[in-house]
Design a protein around this motif. Sequence first.
Motif, PDB file in Angstrom:
ATOM      1  N   ALA A   1       0.828  -1.205   0.000  1.00  0.00           N
ATOM      2  CA  ALA A   1       0.000   0.000   0.000  1.00  0.00           C
ATOM      3  C   ALA A   1       0.865   1.257   0.000  1.00  0.00           C
ATOM      4  O   ALA A   1       0.594   2.220  -0.739  1.00  0.00           O
ATOM      5  CB  ALA A   1      -0.924  -0.013   1.220  1.00  0.00           C
ATOM      6  N   LEU A   2       1.915   1.268   0.806  1.00  0.00           N
ATOM      7  CA  LEU A   2       2.771   2.452   0.901  1.00  0.00           C
ATOM      8  C   LEU A   2       3.574   2.663  -0.380  1.00  0.00           C
ATOM      9  O   LEU A   2       3.792   3.806  -0.798  1.00  0.00           O
ATOM     10  CB  LEU A   2       3.711   2.314   2.100  1.00  0.00           C
ATOM     11  CG  LEU A   2       3.023   2.351   3.474  1.00  0.00           C
ATOM     12  CD1 LEU A   2       4.038   2.107   4.577  1.00  0.00           C
ATOM     13  CD2 LEU A   2       2.291   3.666   3.687  1.00  0.00           C
ATOM     14  N   VAL A   3       4.014   1.568  -1.008  1.00  0.00           N
ATOM     15  CA  VAL A   3       4.733   1.699  -2.275  1.00  0.00           C
ATOM     16  C   VAL A   3       3.820   2.301  -3.346  1.00  0.00           C
ATOM     17  O   VAL A   3       4.220   3.197  -4.102  1.00  0.00           O
ATOM     18  CB  VAL A   3       5.269   0.328  -2.730  1.00  0.00           C
ATOM     19  CG1 VAL A   3       5.766   0.397  -4.176  1.00  0.00           C
ATOM     20  CG2 VAL A   3       6.410  -0.121  -1.824  1.00  0.00           C
ATOM     21  N   LEU A   4       2.589   1.812  -3.406  1.00  0.00           N
ATOM     22  CA  LEU A   4       1.635   2.349  -4.379  1.00  0.00           C
ATOM     23  C   LEU A   4       1.345   3.824  -4.100  1.00  0.00           C
ATOM     24  O   LEU A   4       1.242   4.635  -5.026  1.00  0.00           O
ATOM     25  CB  LEU A   4       0.339   1.542  -4.344  1.00  0.00           C
ATOM     26  CG  LEU A   4       0.393   0.125  -4.926  1.00  0.00           C
ATOM     27  CD1 LEU A   4      -0.928  -0.594  -4.691  1.00  0.00           C
ATOM     28  CD2 LEU A   4       0.716   0.171  -6.409  1.00  0.00           C
ATOM     29  N   GLU A   5       1.210   4.160  -2.828  1.00  0.00           N
ATOM     30  CA  GLU A   5       0.902   5.547  -2.475  1.00  0.00           C
ATOM     31  C   GLU A   5       2.073   6.472  -2.809  1.00  0.00           C
ATOM     32  O   GLU A   5       1.879   7.605  -3.252  1.00  0.00           O
ATOM     33  CB  GLU A   5       0.564   5.630  -0.985  1.00  0.00           C
ATOM     34  CG  GLU A   5      -0.059   6.947  -0.561  1.00  0.00           C
ATOM     35  CD  GLU A   5       0.979   8.045  -0.299  1.00  0.00           C
ATOM     36  OE1 GLU A   5       0.676   9.238  -0.480  1.00  0.00           O
ATOM     37  OE2 GLU A   5       2.120   7.677   0.075  1.00  0.00           O
ATOM     38  N   ARG A   6       3.293   5.991  -2.617  1.00  0.00           N
ATOM     39  CA  ARG A   6       4.478   6.828  -2.831  1.00  0.00           C
ATOM     40  C   ARG A   6       4.846   6.934  -4.307  1.00  0.00           C
ATOM     41  O   ARG A   6       5.227   8.000  -4.787  1.00  0.00           O
ATOM     42  CB  ARG A   6       5.664   6.229  -2.065  1.00  0.00           C
ATOM     43  CG  ARG A   6       5.501   6.245  -0.556  1.00  0.00           C
ATOM     44  CD  ARG A   6       5.906   7.551   0.036  1.00  0.00           C
ATOM     45  NE  ARG A   6       5.822   7.527   1.502  1.00  0.00           N
ATOM     46  CZ  ARG A   6       6.230   8.511   2.278  1.00  0.00           C
ATOM     47  NH1 ARG A   6       6.724   9.595   1.717  1.00  0.00           N
ATOM     48  NH2 ARG A   6       6.115   8.423   3.576  1.00  0.00           N
TER      49      ARG A   6
ATOM     50  N   GLN B   1      -2.143   5.270  -7.151  1.00  0.00           N
ATOM     51  CA  GLN B   1      -1.831   5.958  -5.904  1.00  0.00           C
ATOM     52  C   GLN B   1      -3.033   5.949  -4.963  1.00  0.00           C
ATOM     53  O   GLN B   1      -2.901   5.715  -3.761  1.00  0.00           O
ATOM     54  CB  GLN B   1      -1.405   7.393  -6.187  1.00  0.00           C
ATOM     55  CG  GLN B   1      -0.965   8.156  -4.935  1.00  0.00           C
ATOM     56  CD  GLN B   1      -0.562   9.579  -5.237  1.00  0.00           C
ATOM     57  OE1 GLN B   1      -1.220  10.258  -6.021  1.00  0.00           O
ATOM     58  NE2 GLN B   1       0.521  10.043  -4.638  1.00  0.00           N
ATOM     59  N   GLN B   2      -4.206   6.185  -5.518  1.00  0.00           N
ATOM     60  CA  GLN B   2      -5.421   6.140  -4.703  1.00  0.00           C
ATOM     61  C   GLN B   2      -5.659   4.749  -4.132  1.00  0.00           C
ATOM     62  O   GLN B   2      -6.107   4.600  -2.991  1.00  0.00           O
ATOM     63  CB  GLN B   2      -6.620   6.584  -5.537  1.00  0.00           C
ATOM     64  CG  GLN B   2      -6.620   8.065  -5.878  1.00  0.00           C
ATOM     65  CD  GLN B   2      -7.886   8.476  -6.603  1.00  0.00           C
ATOM     66  OE1 GLN B   2      -8.441   7.720  -7.406  1.00  0.00           O
ATOM     67  NE2 GLN B   2      -8.355   9.665  -6.330  1.00  0.00           N
ATOM     68  N   LEU B   3      -5.361   3.731  -4.938  1.00  0.00           N
ATOM     69  CA  LEU B   3      -5.503   2.361  -4.445  1.00  0.00           C
ATOM     70  C   LEU B   3      -4.584   2.117  -3.259  1.00  0.00           C
ATOM     71  O   LEU B   3      -4.964   1.459  -2.285  1.00  0.00           O
ATOM     72  CB  LEU B   3      -5.192   1.375  -5.569  1.00  0.00           C
ATOM     73  CG  LEU B   3      -5.225  -0.107  -5.181  1.00  0.00           C
ATOM     74  CD1 LEU B   3      -6.604  -0.502  -4.675  1.00  0.00           C
ATOM     75  CD2 LEU B   3      -4.811  -0.985  -6.359  1.00  0.00           C
ATOM     76  N   GLY B   4      -3.357   2.656  -3.322  1.00  0.00           N
ATOM     77  CA  GLY B   4      -2.441   2.512  -2.200  1.00  0.00           C
ATOM     78  C   GLY B   4      -2.992   3.126  -0.924  1.00  0.00           C
ATOM     79  O   GLY B   4      -2.924   2.522   0.152  1.00  0.00           O
ATOM     80  N   VAL B   5      -3.567   4.318  -1.044  1.00  0.00           N
ATOM     81  CA  VAL B   5      -4.160   4.974   0.131  1.00  0.00           C
ATOM     82  C   VAL B   5      -5.327   4.145   0.667  1.00  0.00           C
ATOM     83  O   VAL B   5      -5.463   3.945   1.884  1.00  0.00           O
ATOM     84  CB  VAL B   5      -4.637   6.396  -0.233  1.00  0.00           C
ATOM     85  CG1 VAL B   5      -5.303   7.054   0.967  1.00  0.00           C
ATOM     86  CG2 VAL B   5      -3.470   7.245  -0.711  1.00  0.00           C
ATOM     87  N   LEU B   6      -6.163   3.655  -0.233  1.00  0.00           N
ATOM     88  CA  LEU B   6      -7.306   2.848   0.177  1.00  0.00           C
ATOM     89  C   LEU B   6      -6.860   1.580   0.895  1.00  0.00           C
ATOM     90  O   LEU B   6      -7.452   1.177   1.907  1.00  0.00           O
ATOM     91  CB  LEU B   6      -8.141   2.495  -1.048  1.00  0.00           C
ATOM     92  CG  LEU B   6      -9.462   1.726  -0.798  1.00  0.00           C
ATOM     93  CD1 LEU B   6     -10.405   2.559   0.046  1.00  0.00           C
ATOM     94  CD2 LEU B   6     -10.109   1.371  -2.127  1.00  0.00           C
TER      95      LEU B   6
END
Length: 212
Positions: free
Chosen positions: A38-43, A50-55
Amino acid sequence: MPLTAALLVTVPVFLQAPWVRSAPMAAALFTLPLLALALVLERRGQGQWQQLGVLLVGFCGSWLGGCLFWGWFRLHPVMHLPIEAFALPLAVAGLGGRWRLAGAFYLGSLLGTACTDGVMAAAGLMDLWPQVLNAPLSEAPLLLQGAAIQVLHPWPLALVGLTASLLVFVCRRLWTLGGTWRVTAAALGTTLAVDTLFLAAALVAPHLSGLI
């Protein structure tokens, strides 16, 4: 994102529950690689990724809370909501910044859990919770079906109908707000749908209780 949030709500029913039953520590530790993803996707992700990472960060909170309760405290229903709500301060704080989607998902899921537990307590079903979970697999479906039949009595049925109607109203209002709140609406509405499905299954096919 609302559709993804709805899909994530169903994961604990079909994946987490049987995993926690057989290997609670492994299921709980799975939070770490899930959070890392999740953090890799968000960063590093762009747009929807990126939204998927936050979710997924919000989902990690729900996942870990579920693992902790169903793995070690499942026979104590009074502990359910407090354990599931362990990340509540972080979720509320996240609504004001970059973690809005995470907080919105977590809060929607938690509100659904709170309503489910509250209705069960008000309907007088909480005492049956440890009985069903503690019973042999051959007996648990019948106990579960008996609990579901009690819901069909006038007072519990009226309570369920009133609560469901109120949640539908809340979901519609949240949806009209748009943006992040649609994720909350999706999580809450899917929780209601899963509860309805589970109640129906407990009435007509209680052997499916093995899913949870």
